[in-house]
Motif scaffolding. Structure first.
Motif, mmCIF file in Angstrom:
data_model
loop_
_atom_site.group_PDB
_atom_site.id
_atom_site.type_symbol
_atom_site.label_atom_id
_atom_site.label_comp_id
_atom_site.label_asym_id
_atom_site.label_seq_id
_atom_site.Cartn_x
_atom_site.Cartn_y
_atom_site.Cartn_z
ATOM 1 N N LEU A 79 -10.631 -8.779 -6.991
ATOM 2 C CA LEU A 79 -11.025 -7.781 -5.998
ATOM 3 C C LEU A 79 -9.951 -7.588 -4.940
ATOM 4 O O LEU A 79 -10.246 -7.153 -3.824
ATOM 5 C CB LEU A 79 -12.343 -8.202 -5.332
ATOM 6 N N LEU A 80 -8.723 -7.897 -5.273
ATOM 7 C CA LEU A 80 -7.627 -7.754 -4.316
ATOM 8 C C LEU A 80 -7.527 -6.340 -3.740
ATOM 9 O O LEU A 80 -7.334 -6.191 -2.529
ATOM 10 C CB LEU A 80 -6.310 -8.157 -4.988
ATOM 11 N N PRO A 81 -7.677 -5.268 -4.533
ATOM 12 C CA PRO A 81 -7.615 -3.919 -3.924
ATOM 13 C C PRO A 81 -8.680 -3.695 -2.860
ATOM 14 O O PRO A 81 -8.431 -3.026 -1.856
ATOM 15 C CB PRO A 81 -7.797 -2.987 -5.125
ATOM 16 N N PHE A 82 -9.882 -4.250 -3.071
ATOM 17 C CA PHE A 82 -10.931 -4.090 -2.070
ATOM 18 C C PHE A 82 -10.540 -4.751 -0.756
ATOM 19 O O PHE A 82 -10.761 -4.195 0.327
ATOM 20 C CB PHE A 82 -12.249 -4.703 -2.577
ATOM 21 N N GLY A 83 -9.974 -5.949 -0.844
ATOM 22 C CA GLY A 83 -9.557 -6.639 0.373
ATOM 23 C C GLY A 83 -8.439 -5.921 1.094
ATOM 24 O O GLY A 83 -8.388 -5.902 2.331
ATOM 25 N N MET A 84 -7.532 -5.314 0.342
ATOM 26 C CA MET A 84 -6.412 -4.604 0.964
ATOM 27 C C MET A 84 -6.884 -3.371 1.723
ATOM 28 O O MET A 84 -6.466 -3.128 2.862
ATOM 29 C CB MET A 84 -5.386 -4.228 -0.100
ATOM 30 N N VAL A 85 -7.776 -2.572 1.112
ATOM 31 C CA VAL A 85 -8.236 -1.367 1.802
ATOM 32 C C VAL A 85 -9.122 -1.742 2.979
ATOM 33 O O VAL A 85 -9.168 -1.031 3.998
ATOM 34 C CB VAL A 85 -8.962 -0.426 0.814
ATOM 35 N N ASN A 86 -9.823 -2.863 2.904
ATOM 36 C CA ASN A 86 -10.619 -3.325 4.048
ATOM 37 C C ASN A 86 -9.711 -3.747 5.200
ATOM 38 O O ASN A 86 -9.970 -3.409 6.364
ATOM 39 C CB ASN A 86 -11.509 -4.496 3.626
ATOM 40 N N ALA A 87 -8.633 -4.462 4.903
ATOM 41 C CA ALA A 87 -7.696 -4.871 5.948
ATOM 42 C C ALA A 87 -6.975 -3.690 6.553
ATOM 43 O O ALA A 87 -6.529 -3.756 7.711
ATOM 44 C CB ALA A 87 -6.681 -5.871 5.378
ATOM 45 N N ALA A 88 -6.853 -2.588 5.805
ATOM 46 C CA ALA A 88 -6.158 -1.410 6.329
ATOM 47 C C ALA A 88 -6.836 -0.869 7.581
ATOM 48 O O ALA A 88 -6.169 -0.288 8.450
ATOM 49 C CB ALA A 88 -6.079 -0.331 5.256
ATOM 50 N N GLN A 89 -8.155 -1.036 7.712
ATOM 51 C CA GLN A 89 -8.852 -0.575 8.917
ATOM 52 C C GLN A 89 -8.293 -1.258 10.164
ATOM 53 O O GLN A 89 -8.148 -0.638 11.223
ATOM 54 C CB GLN A 89 -10.349 -0.866 8.781
ATOM 55 N N PHE A 90 -7.951 -2.528 10.046
ATOM 56 C CA PHE A 90 -7.451 -3.292 11.192
ATOM 57 C C PHE A 90 -5.956 -3.082 11.411
ATOM 58 O O PHE A 90 -5.399 -3.625 12.367
ATOM 59 C CB PHE A 90 -7.756 -4.775 10.992
ATOM 60 N N MET A 91 -5.314 -2.330 10.526
ATOM 61 C CA MET A 91 -3.903 -2.018 10.678
ATOM 62 C C MET A 91 -3.664 -0.727 11.452
ATOM 63 O O MET A 91 -2.510 -0.403 11.745
ATOM 64 C CB MET A 91 -3.239 -1.924 9.297
#
Length: 816
Positions: A79-91
């Motif tokens: 689920l690495l893509p899910f974690g990346m797009v979730n972290a993008a909010q905090f970027m």
């Protein structure tokens, strides 16, 4: 201060270092915590506690089980893509007080939630494609395993199995807790946030709300589950009734309409960070009532509707006559639709992110100190990371489908080109072409890697000169042999590669977007299972940007395209297998996790914001647990002095814990960071949460009791409290805290160990240059990112950080 009066509390970084490695002892025992959040102390073979050289307590906080340690967490690696797009909010850059900037911030969040939902639907579609189309429709009728099974039930069971995959993802998305919406919070400028007292660190990491999570996270999970189940229901109805749109099949129409409503609700759902909400009218109670009615109950109702439609779809599959029906060619249109929707959202996200950057860029500061903490890609990191997550999600979906199709030889020859050539369709036209696109991306990556190697070779002379200056003895001679200096120079060059991350990411995203646009344009002409002869072709050489593995044309073009497509397909399949294998090694070999797991541990820190199926956010536990452990020590009688030693990701955990402590709770607490990314990565990727002002605030509230150690050979970390370092030599200068944001001050050279003190930022040598004539130490290897406590500067740093105002430069007492 005697040794018994203070505690050295070490917090490990990424890669799940075992407690024995953190304490640098063969035996240790757990003294506090639970099964996941654990505190250890070293013991001898008889179980007696071992202390530091002066009798102080040495304790290790081990949080590695939050990201490794079980088979369930190994599944999270997929689920690495899910974690990346979730972290993008905090970027995203901080919205600030301006109304326009807050509008752009909210729009970016809405588009990120839309992209996140498209990723969920894409993975659900890939699971349905494998189970419904490849296995139930193509493989099951001729297989010995299912040959005796009633054919009328195979498709229905595949539909139910696909829904179960969605439910497993739903269960993986559970967090450690959510905000209690009834808890009182102060309203400031229309936003409901925790109050931050004057003089406290200006970072959301100092707020309790960050570690309680987003109130919308459970609703978001329900909406994603409803959307996934509705997608499965639509695929099932479409599989057994290809003309459902024309004949107005009730299950298909109801599923589609409900799915559209769920997508709209998900996109418009709240403000995850609570920092950009527009002013709310009316009372808080009215807002809560509206929230519960429109979000909580509608989301639950959507799940109920989805389950009913799923049951109807699975039941209807029992009447299908697979012998007379074609394969579900309408799945091709579903794949194309997901591609177009996701690509359009990413392009809009790029424009919105750029508008947000332009509206807040003036608040970033213009001093050299602020420039050292500038965000990656001029603040466009959220767009870049979300795009990479989308490309990776498409690639992994294609890898899974292509792998199953190739393994079971399930390609079907049902289409004909304009030249009369028979065409094998492995999965869908879109996913088949993704392999070719990823093959081109790998060729681009090879070019970028070659360019990086040339860049390193061009700087080799400068790296040799820097290594020679770092290891120069007092008489001007070298303190290391020529061979060791060459090794150090290579390590310095390799460590500098982290500075190329934004360049490589930007080029990859731009090229991937170009390939995505070419793919979307080419697929626009072949809908509803039409022949490939009706598909649109790009003019001239542009046609090479989206060639399927069954291209037509000259023999050379066909051969090259096939090779590129095979490279991409096998690379994707290998990547999917590597993700699972890496997750497995996280269980069996905690100490061997490396580069990929660095990314994993970084993105898993952030709470669920735009994707509820991201890995469980460990910050909600580990930062709170560390803060409570410090409070426990401060309540002891007599209260010991505590030095929190944070390594790598552990420095971010320590930073958040100390920022969240109240002012009176910080008395008697110091901070020692080492191998930290609090300047070189975190503020560049997450500018609202870690920045120069926030770092300066924590340094101030600790009374200057913060020292950072870094090495030039460290490939993951660098300086934290200093910047703009001058040329190597006896008169080295730098800008460093406190103050000196727009100027440079002399550094201090300590001849005994060779370190440079840039204020409270200490650059230590690697390897340690022991006296060769006296043979008082061995030079055996580079330590790079780890084991800072094995160097001679560690004890000096612990002594200095416990009494920062009692010592002058180089460790000499003030006035001495």
């Amino acid at each position: 201060m005697s040794g018994a009066d203070w505690v050295e509390l070490r917090v490990h970084g990424v890669s799940g270092a075992p407690p024995e490695s953190i304490l640098d002892r063969p035996y240790c025992t757990q003294v506090a915590g639970d099964a996941d959040s654990r505190y250890f102390r070293a013991v001898d073979s008889s179980g007696h506690e071992l202390r530091g050289a002066d009798g102080h307590v040495v304790e290790a906080y081990h949080w590695g089980r939050f990201t490794s340690g079980s088979w369930l967490q190994a599944l999270w690696m997929v689920l690495l893509p899910f974690g990346m797009v979730n972290a993008a909010q905090f970027m995203l850059p901080a919205a600030g007080p301006g109304l326009l900037a807050r509008i752009w911030h909210l729009l970016c969040g809405a588009l990120l939630r839309f992209v996140a939902l498209m990723l969920t639907l894409l993975l659900t579609f890939a699971a349905g494609l494998i189970l419904i189309d490849l296995l139930a429709w193509r493989w099951a009728p001729g297989s010995r395993q299912l040959g005796s099974f009633p054919e009328t039930w195979t498709v229905g069971l595949a539909i139910v199995a696909t829904a179960l995959v969605s439910y497993v993802l739903y269960r993986l998305g559970r967090g450690y807790g959510v905000v209690d919406d009834a808890e009182p919070r102060k309203r400031t400028e229309g936003r409901y946030v925790d109050a931050v007292e004057p003089g406290e660190p200006r970072t959301p990491l100092a707020r309790d709300r960050f570690y309680r999570g987003d109130t919308d996270a459970p609703v978001l999970r329900n909406l994603h589950l409803a959307a996934a189940v509705l997608t499965v229901a639509s695929m099932g109805a479409w599989a057994v009734h290809p003309d459902g749109w024309v004949d107005r099949d009730p299950v298909l129409l109801a599923s589609t309409i409900a799915l559209v409503l769920v997508v709209v609700l998900t996109t418009l759902l709240g403000d995850p960070e609570g920092t950009a909400s527009l002013p709310l009218s009316g009372r808080i109670a009215a807002f809560r009532l509206w929230w519960h009615v429109t979000m909580v109950w509608i989301a639950r109702g959507a799940i109920a509707v989805a389950v009913v439609l799923l049951a109807l779809s699975a039941w209807g599959a029992s009447d299908v006559d697979r012998a007379a029906a074609e394969r579900p060619v309408m799945f091709d249109d579903v794949a194309n639709g997901l591609l177009w929707a996701g690509l359009a959202a990413l392009i809009l996200l790029g424009f919105a992110n750029l508008a947000l950057v332009l509206s807040v860029r003036g608040s970033w500061g213009t001093t050299p100190g602020h420039r050292a903490f500038r965000p990656y890609a001029l603040g466009m990191t959220a767009y870049l990371v979300a795009s990479i997550a989308a490309f990776l999600g498409v690639g992994l979906s294609a890898a899974a489908a292509t792998g199953v199709s190739s393994l079971l030889d399930l390609s079907v020859r049902t289409r004909t080109t304009a030249e009369g050539i028979e065409v094998d369709v492995g999965t869908t036209p879109m996913l088949d072409r993704v392999s070719y696109a990823w093959g081109l991306n790998l060729l681009l990556f090879a070019l970028l890697a070659t360019g990086a190697g040339i860049w390193m070779m061009a700087r080799r002379r400068a790296d040799r000169a820097r290594a020679a200056g770092m290891f120069a003895a007092a008489d001007g001679g070298p303190r290391l042999s020529a061979g060791w200096l060459e090794t150090v120079a290579r390590a310095i060059g390799t460590a500098r590669l982290k500075n190329l991350i934004p360049v490589g990411g930007t080029v990859f995203v731009l090229f991937g977007t170009l390939l995505g646009i070419a793919l979307a344009l080419e697929l626009a002409g072949c809908q509803g299972g039409q022949d490939f002869g009706t598909c649109r072709s790009l003019p001239g050489p542009l046609d090479l940007l989206s060639q399927p593995k069954y291209v037509t044309g000259s023999a050379a073009v066909i051969w090259v395209s096939n090779v590129v497509a095979l490279i991409g397909a096998w690379a994707l399949i290998t990547a999917a297998a590597a993700l699972l294998a890496t997750g497995r090694s996280a269980v069996s070999e905690q100490g061997t996790r490396r580069s990929l797991n660095v990314v994993w541990d970084v993105i898993a820190f952030w709470p669920h914001a735009v994707h509820p199926y991201a890995p469980r956010p460990y910050s909600m536990r580990c930062v709170t647990d560390l803060r409570n452990r410090l409070r426990w020590y401060r309540r002891a009688q007599p209260a010991p002095h505590v030095v929190v030693c944070g390594h790598s990701q552990g420095s971010l955990i320590a930073f958040g814990a100390l920022a969240a402590l109240h002012r009176e709770e910080r008395d008697g607490i110091s901070l020692l960071t080492f191998g930290s990314q609090l300047q070189v990565i975190f503020p560049r990727a997450f500018p609202e949460y870690v920045n120069l002002d926030a770092v300066g605030d924590v340094h101030d509230v600790l009374g200057g009791a913060w020292i950072n150690l870094y090495r030039e050979t460290d490939p993951l970390a660098g300086p934290v409290l200093s910047w703009r370092h001058g040329a190597e030599g006896p008169s080295t200068t730098s800008g460093h805290l406190p103050g000196a944001l727009d100027g440079a001050r002399p550094d201090v050279h300590v001849p005994s160990t060779g370190r440079h003190e840039c204020g409270d930022d200490w650059r230590v040598l690697d390897p340690t240059p022991y006296d060769q004539e006296m043979n008082d130490g061995a030079v055996t290897g580079l330590l790079k990112h780890g084991h800072y406590w094995r160097g001679p500067d560690w004890a000096d740093a612990l002594e200095r950080v416990r009494k920062p105002h009692a010592a002058g430069p180089g460790g000499a007492p003030e006035g001495g």
